[in-house]
Write a protein that holds these residues in place. Structure first.
Motif, PDB file in Angstrom:
ATOM      1  N   THR A  30       8.110  16.453   4.655  1.00 54.19           N
ATOM      2  CA  THR A  30       6.762  16.232   5.171  1.00 54.19           C
ATOM      3  C   THR A  30       6.515  17.189   6.331  1.00 54.19           C
ATOM      4  OG1 THR A  30       7.459  14.549   6.785  1.00 54.19           O
ATOM      5  CG2 THR A  30       6.844  13.778   4.568  1.00 54.19           C
ATOM      6  N   ALA A  31       5.262  17.494   6.554  1.00 57.08           N
ATOM      7  CA  ALA A  31       4.906  18.382   7.667  1.00 57.08           C
ATOM      8  C   ALA A  31       5.286  17.745   9.002  1.00 57.08           C
ATOM      9  CB  ALA A  31       3.412  18.687   7.624  1.00 57.08           C
ATOM     10  N   ALA A  32       5.135  16.434   9.088  1.00 57.09           N
ATOM     11  CA  ALA A  32       5.431  15.732  10.344  1.00 57.09           C
ATOM     12  C   ALA A  32       6.918  15.808  10.675  1.00 57.09           C
ATOM     13  CB  ALA A  32       4.994  14.276  10.244  1.00 57.09           C
ATOM     14  N   ALA A  33       7.764  15.640   9.648  1.00 55.06           N
ATOM     15  CA  ALA A  33       9.209  15.669   9.876  1.00 55.06           C
ATOM     16  C   ALA A  33       9.729  17.100  10.026  1.00 55.06           C
ATOM     17  CB  ALA A  33       9.938  14.973   8.734  1.00 55.06           C
ATOM     18  N   GLY A  34       9.092  18.034   9.336  1.00 58.36           N
ATOM     19  CA  GLY A  34       9.552  19.413   9.366  1.00 58.36           C
ATOM     20  C   GLY A  34      10.810  19.629   8.541  1.00 58.36           C
ATOM     21  N   THR A  41      11.245  10.849   0.313  1.00 55.87           N
ATOM     22  CA  THR A  41      12.258  10.948  -0.734  1.00 55.87           C
ATOM     23  C   THR A  41      12.263   9.695  -1.598  1.00 55.87           C
ATOM     24  OG1 THR A  41      13.643  12.328   0.693  1.00 55.87           O
ATOM     25  CG2 THR A  41      14.714  11.304  -1.202  1.00 55.87           C
ATOM     26  N   ALA A  42      12.219   8.527  -0.950  1.00 53.30           N
ATOM     27  CA  ALA A  42      12.197   7.265  -1.689  1.00 53.30           C
ATOM     28  C   ALA A  42      10.947   7.149  -2.552  1.00 53.30           C
ATOM     29  CB  ALA A  42      12.279   6.092  -0.719  1.00 53.30           C
ATOM     30  N   ALA A  43       9.809   7.610  -2.013  1.00 50.22           N
ATOM     31  CA  ALA A  43       8.555   7.560  -2.772  1.00 50.22           C
ATOM     32  C   ALA A  43       8.643   8.449  -4.013  1.00 50.22           C
ATOM     33  CB  ALA A  43       7.383   7.988  -1.888  1.00 50.22           C
ATOM     34  N   ASP A  44       9.237   9.628  -3.860  1.00 50.76           N
ATOM     35  CA  ASP A  44       9.410  10.535  -5.000  1.00 50.76           C
ATOM     36  C   ASP A  44      10.283   9.890  -6.077  1.00 50.76           C
ATOM     37  OD1 ASP A  44       7.934  12.421  -3.649  1.00 50.76           O
ATOM     38  OD2 ASP A  44       9.647  13.662  -3.075  1.00 50.76           O
ATOM     39  N   ALA A  45      11.400   9.308  -5.647  1.00 51.18           N
ATOM     40  CA  ALA A  45      12.323   8.693  -6.613  1.00 51.18           C
ATOM     41  C   ALA A  45      11.675   7.505  -7.313  1.00 51.18           C
ATOM     42  CB  ALA A  45      13.605   8.270  -5.904  1.00 51.18           C
ATOM     43  N   ARG A  46      10.911   6.700  -6.553  1.00 53.66           N
ATOM     44  CA  ARG A  46      10.243   5.547  -7.167  1.00 53.66           C
ATOM     45  C   ARG A  46       9.177   6.002  -8.159  1.00 53.66           C
ATOM     46  NH1 ARG A  46      10.876   3.120  -1.939  1.00 53.66           N
ATOM     47  NH2 ARG A  46       8.825   3.899  -1.310  1.00 53.66           N
ATOM     48  N   LYS A  47       8.505   7.107  -7.843  1.00 52.20           N
ATOM     49  CA  LYS A  47       7.500   7.646  -8.762  1.00 52.20           C
ATOM     50  C   LYS A  47       8.153   8.041 -10.081  1.00 52.20           C
ATOM     51  CE  LYS A  47       3.936  11.230  -9.196  1.00 52.20           C
ATOM     52  NZ  LYS A  47       3.207  12.326  -8.503  1.00 52.20           N
ATOM     53  N   ALA A  48       9.295   8.685  -9.993  1.00 51.52           N
ATOM     54  CA  ALA A  48      10.019   9.081 -11.209  1.00 51.52           C
ATOM     55  C   ALA A  48      10.511   7.855 -11.966  1.00 51.52           C
ATOM     56  CB  ALA A  48      11.191   9.986 -10.839  1.00 51.52           C
ATOM     57  N   ALA A  49      11.033   6.882 -11.218  1.00 51.28           N
ATOM     58  CA  ALA A  49      11.588   5.684 -11.852  1.00 51.28           C
ATOM     59  C   ALA A  49      10.511   4.846 -12.541  1.00 51.28           C
ATOM     60  CB  ALA A  49      12.322   4.842 -10.818  1.00 51.28           C
ATOM     61  N   ALA A  50       9.297   4.896 -12.007  1.00 51.20           N
ATOM     62  CA  ALA A  50       8.210   4.079 -12.556  1.00 51.20           C
ATOM     63  C   ALA A  50       7.609   4.672 -13.824  1.00 51.20           C
ATOM     64  CB  ALA A  50       7.119   3.901 -11.509  1.00 51.20           C
ATOM     65  N   ASP A  51       7.898   5.935 -14.100  1.00 42.49           N
ATOM     66  CA  ASP A  51       7.349   6.594 -15.282  1.00 42.49           C
ATOM     67  C   ASP A  51       8.319   6.434 -16.453  1.00 42.49           C
ATOM     68  OD1 ASP A  51       6.375   8.278 -17.239  1.00 42.49           O
ATOM     69  OD2 ASP A  51       5.897   9.914 -15.860  1.00 42.49           O
TER      70      ASP A  51
END
Length: 364
Positions: A30-34, A41-51
């Motif tokens: 994320t831009a905030a974290a740099g 990361t968790a959101a990305d993995a959950r997105k993949a898992a939900a498909d």
């Protein structure tokens, strides 16, 4: 790396056997974290898992991020292959891992994660060999307290006796500290003649290098793959001043791209596709990790859309002929490849391949 992934898919015509394959690129930073961010990361993995159509997950790039994504993908039974992770605790309980590893990453009890780069027990040995060859006798190590950095630092301590290098200290630092002058003064007092930052460059890697150099202007500066990038070595990219470049050496699982068995062919295709003749070495690892997935899916024919079938086929690979050379996976999901590339800083300020190091002894 993403360009390498896309190149492999393009060459395959977007197909793996009878199956049409779509690739979605997700960013765990994320831009905030740099840098990579646990929540993202968790959101990305959950997105993949939900498909329900997700059949293969490439990543993560950072080992700490894979600590977050592996359990989520494991619950969904999704095969995951990293082109870059080296932290030992993701797959083994070797020295350098933390209590409960690797079991805590696999809540189903079934392994779903593999990687095509050698683990940090091999990288630590390569670093120590480089230090010995550079004339280091007393090395100070700092780590960023993340799984990757702290684990690698511990391995350097454990393996130092194999290669005749003394690690005088291993210190966990605050990556957000404004400076590390006090730390630099401490290791000067310890008589250090070389320094390694075990961590990722965004966790204070540039600042600590500058402060150590100010205190120890003749000390060689070493870094692992988390540091070995232009973000550390090139002042134009926010890295250290050019005056430090002659002192820097770093290791990456990648080597000179043209030296790989399929390197020249890959480079020609990459240059034709993107107009870049000297890509970051991770480009070929992105390419191979996608090609590995496509070939595995294709080999299964009508069962290519089965996560469990793909996973079983991946773990059964013992002698895959690839652009990287011939490799397989052990029962932990670790590659049988054993070499690291040693880099120095080239005339443009970026890391430049120097030679290959293949350690013969690591902790078991």
């Amino acid at each position: 790396m993403v360009d390498g992934i896309k190149l492999a898919l393009s060459q395959a015509g977007g197909k793996a056997g009878p199956w049409t394959v779509n690739y979605t690129s997700l960013n765990d930073a994320t831009a905030a974290a740099g840098e990579w961010d646990p929540t993202q990361t968790a959101a990305d993995a959950r997105k993949a898992a939900a498909d329900p159509k997700t059949i293969y997950y490439i990543g993560e790039f950072n080992s700490g991020a894979s600590e977050v994504s592996i359990p989520i993908l494991n619950e969904a039974g999704i095969p995951q292959v990293s082109p870059a992770n080296t932290y030992v605790g993701l797959t083994t309980d070797l020295p350098g891992s933390a209590p409960g590893e690797p079991g805590k990453y696999y809540p189903t009890g079934v392994r779903t994660y593999l990687r095509i780069v050698p683990i940090d027990s091999i990288q630590a040995a390569a670093d120590l060999i480089a230090m010995k060859q550079a004339g280091c006798t007393r090395v100070a190590v700092a780590n960023d307290k993340e799984a990757y950095g702290a684990g690698l630092a511990k391995l350097l301590e454990l393996e130092k006796g194999y290669y005749g290098v003394d690690i005088v200290s291993n210190t966990g630092i605050d990556p957000k500290a404004p400076n590390f002058r006090s730390y630099a003064a401490t290791i000067k007092g310890e008589g250090a003649d070389c320094f390694e930052f075990a961590g990722i460059v965004s966790n204070g890697g540039v600042q600590i290098s500058k402060d150590v150099n100010a205190a120890l202007p003749k000390a060689k500066l070493f870094g692992p793959d988390g540091m070995c990038s232009s973000a550390w070595t090139n002042s134009k990219d926010g890295g250290v001043p050019a005056s430090l470049d002659p002192l820097i050496e770093c290791t990456v699982a990648t080597q000179d791209l043209s030296a790989y068995p399929g390197g020249k062919t890959f480079l020609a295709a990459f240059t034709k596709a993107y107009g870049i003749s000297n890509p970051d070495p991770y480009a070929i690892y992105g390419y191979e990790v996608m090609k590995l997935g496509l070939d595995t899916i294709a080999s299964l024919g009508p069962k290519g859309n089965s996560r469990s079938a793909v996973l079983k086929a991946l773990f059964a690979i013992t002698a895959r002929h690839s652009v990287l050379g011939t490799y397989g996976f052990d029962k932990n999901g670790d590659t049988t490849l054993k070499s690291y590339g040693l880099y120095k800083v080239g005339p443009t300020g970026d890391p430049l391949f120097y030679k290959t190091i293949t350690p013969t002894k690591t902790v078991q």
